[in-house]
Scaffold this motif. Structure first.
Motif, PDB file in Angstrom:
ATOM      1  N   ASP A  13      39.298  29.298  16.281  1.00 55.53           N
ATOM      2  CA  ASP A  13      40.058  30.483  15.927  1.00 55.53           C
ATOM      3  C   ASP A  13      39.945  31.448  17.088  1.00 55.53           C
ATOM      4  O   ASP A  13      38.876  31.564  17.703  1.00 55.53           O
ATOM      5  CB  ASP A  13      39.502  31.147  14.665  1.00 55.53           C
ATOM      6  N   THR A  14      41.041  32.146  17.397  1.00 59.23           N
ATOM      7  CA  THR A  14      41.025  33.144  18.456  1.00 59.23           C
ATOM      8  C   THR A  14      41.447  34.488  17.885  1.00 59.23           C
ATOM      9  O   THR A  14      42.319  34.558  17.017  1.00 59.23           O
ATOM     10  CB  THR A  14      41.970  32.755  19.605  1.00 59.23           C
ATOM     11  N   GLN A  15      40.800  35.535  18.356  1.00 58.72           N
ATOM     12  CA  GLN A  15      41.104  36.895  17.914  1.00 58.72           C
ATOM     13  C   GLN A  15      41.123  37.806  19.124  1.00 58.72           C
ATOM     14  O   GLN A  15      40.144  37.850  19.875  1.00 58.72           O
ATOM     15  CB  GLN A  15      40.057  37.387  16.915  1.00 58.72           C
ATOM     16  N   VAL A  16      42.235  38.509  19.315  1.00 56.23           N
ATOM     17  CA  VAL A  16      42.358  39.465  20.405  1.00 56.23           C
ATOM     18  C   VAL A  16      42.040  40.847  19.853  1.00 56.23           C
ATOM     19  O   VAL A  16      42.599  41.248  18.821  1.00 56.23           O
ATOM     20  CB  VAL A  16      43.774  39.437  21.023  1.00 56.23           C
ATOM     21  N   GLU A  17      41.144  41.542  20.540  1.00 58.37           N
ATOM     22  CA  GLU A  17      40.750  42.882  20.108  1.00 58.37           C
ATOM     23  C   GLU A  17      41.982  43.786  19.983  1.00 58.37           C
ATOM     24  O   GLU A  17      42.819  43.847  20.874  1.00 58.37           O
ATOM     25  CB  GLU A  17      39.768  43.484  21.113  1.00 58.37           C
ATOM     26  N   GLY A  18      42.087  44.455  18.836  1.00 60.05           N
ATOM     27  CA  GLY A  18      43.185  45.378  18.610  1.00 60.05           C
ATOM     28  C   GLY A  18      44.408  44.769  17.956  1.00 60.05           C
ATOM     29  O   GLY A  18      45.354  45.483  17.637  1.00 60.05           O
ATOM     30  N   LEU A  19      44.414  43.448  17.749  1.00 64.72           N
ATOM     31  CA  LEU A  19      45.545  42.791  17.093  1.00 64.72           C
ATOM     32  C   LEU A  19      45.122  42.235  15.746  1.00 64.72           C
ATOM     33  O   LEU A  19      44.010  41.734  15.593  1.00 64.72           O
ATOM     34  CB  LEU A  19      46.093  41.644  17.947  1.00 64.72           C
ATOM     35  N   GLU A  20      46.016  42.305  14.772  1.00 62.41           N
ATOM     36  CA  GLU A  20      45.732  41.732  13.460  1.00 62.41           C
ATOM     37  C   GLU A  20      45.888  40.223  13.468  1.00 62.41           C
ATOM     38  O   GLU A  20      45.128  39.511  12.826  1.00 62.41           O
ATOM     39  CB  GLU A  20      46.674  42.318  12.401  1.00 62.41           C
ATOM     40  N   ALA A  21      46.884  39.736  14.167  1.00 60.89           N
ATOM     41  CA  ALA A  21      47.179  38.306  14.185  1.00 60.89           C
ATOM     42  C   ALA A  21      46.061  37.531  14.869  1.00 60.89           C
ATOM     43  O   ALA A  21      45.436  38.018  15.813  1.00 60.89           O
ATOM     44  CB  ALA A  21      48.503  38.051  14.908  1.00 60.89           C
ATOM     45  N   VAL A  67      42.221  41.806  28.254  1.00 66.09           N
ATOM     46  CA  VAL A  67      42.041  41.876  26.805  1.00 66.09           C
ATOM     47  C   VAL A  67      40.770  41.124  26.435  1.00 66.09           C
ATOM     48  O   VAL A  67      40.394  40.144  27.083  1.00 66.09           O
ATOM     49  CB  VAL A  67      43.248  41.285  26.033  1.00 66.09           C
ATOM     50  N   ALA A  68      40.100  41.597  25.383  1.00 66.15           N
ATOM     51  CA  ALA A  68      38.906  40.921  24.876  1.00 66.15           C
ATOM     52  C   ALA A  68      39.337  39.885  23.839  1.00 66.15           C
ATOM     53  O   ALA A  68      39.989  40.227  22.849  1.00 66.15           O
ATOM     54  CB  ALA A  68      37.947  41.927  24.268  1.00 66.15           C
ATOM     55  N   VAL A  69      38.976  38.635  24.088  1.00 68.47           N
ATOM     56  CA  VAL A  69      39.338  37.540  23.193  1.00 68.47           C
ATOM     57  C   VAL A  69      38.051  36.911  22.645  1.00 68.47           C
ATOM     58  O   VAL A  69      37.157  36.563  23.424  1.00 68.47           O
ATOM     59  CB  VAL A  69      40.166  36.457  23.916  1.00 68.47           C
ATOM     60  N   THR A  70      37.986  36.783  21.323  1.00 72.25           N
ATOM     61  CA  THR A  70      36.837  36.134  20.682  1.00 72.25           C
ATOM     62  C   THR A  70      37.240  34.730  20.258  1.00 72.25           C
ATOM     63  O   THR A  70      38.279  34.536  19.623  1.00 72.25           O
ATOM     64  CB  THR A  70      36.355  36.941  19.464  1.00 72.25           C
ATOM     65  N   TYR A  71      36.414  33.764  20.617  1.00 69.84           N
ATOM     66  CA  TYR A  71      36.627  32.354  20.293  1.00 69.84           C
ATOM     67  C   TYR A  71      35.547  31.910  19.314  1.00 69.84           C
ATOM     68  O   TYR A  71      34.355  32.108  19.565  1.00 69.84           O
ATOM     69  CB  TYR A  71      36.533  31.488  21.552  1.00 69.84           C
ATOM     70  N   GLY A  78      44.922  33.465  16.342  1.00 66.19           N
ATOM     71  CA  GLY A  78      45.514  32.245  16.868  1.00 66.19           C
ATOM     72  C   GLY A  78      44.566  31.078  16.718  1.00 66.19           C
ATOM     73  O   GLY A  78      43.446  31.220  16.197  1.00 66.19           O
ATOM     74  N   GLN A  79      45.023  29.931  17.151  1.00 70.22           N
ATOM     75  CA  GLN A  79      44.194  28.725  17.130  1.00 70.22           C
ATOM     76  C   GLN A  79      44.335  27.995  18.451  1.00 70.22           C
ATOM     77  O   GLN A  79      45.369  28.076  19.116  1.00 70.22           O
ATOM     78  CB  GLN A  79      44.608  27.805  15.987  1.00 70.22           C
ATOM     79  N   LEU A  80      43.282  27.303  18.809  1.00 72.10           N
ATOM     80  CA  LEU A  80      43.237  26.573  20.065  1.00 72.10           C
ATOM     81  C   LEU A  80      42.463  25.279  19.830  1.00 72.10           C
ATOM     82  O   LEU A  80      41.383  25.293  19.220  1.00 72.10           O
ATOM     83  CB  LEU A  80      42.511  27.427  21.123  1.00 72.10           C
TER      84      LEU A  80
END
Length: 88
Positions: free
Chosen positions: A51-59, A29-33, A61-63
């Motif tokens: 902030d984290t964003q996975v390609e194709g998901l609306e939700a 999966v492509a994850v943007t940080y 996350g945080q790290l």
């Protein structure tokens, strides 16, 4: 500024109504940080919120990530470079 990595991550399928969680196989999966804020600084160690964003998901996350920094003026860029180096 942000960076994107393709990572082989395990995910889960959930059915909250039945309180079920089923692990799925790991998949790329492509994850943007993106560095968003400084949580704390202790000497030369900073903890930065990403902030984290996975390609194709609306939700999203945080790290929280801690690293050694040298210059407050470039702390977000340095945090992103350090995290990217740790993850690759």
């Amino acid at each position: 500024m942000s960076f994107t990595l393709t990572q082989n991550l395990k995910s889960f399928r959930t059915i909250p109504y039945l309180n079920l969680v089923e692990p799925l196989s790991a998949a790329p999966v492509a994850v943007t940080y993106t560095a968003k804020g400084v949580d704390s600084i202790n000497g030369t160690t900073a903890t930065v919120l990403f902030d984290t964003q996975v390609e194709g998901l609306e939700a999203t996350g945080q790290l929280y990530y801690s690293f050694e920094f040298t210059d407050l003026a470039t702390i977000f860029e340095d945090a992103e470079k350090s995290l990217e180096s740790t993850l690759t």
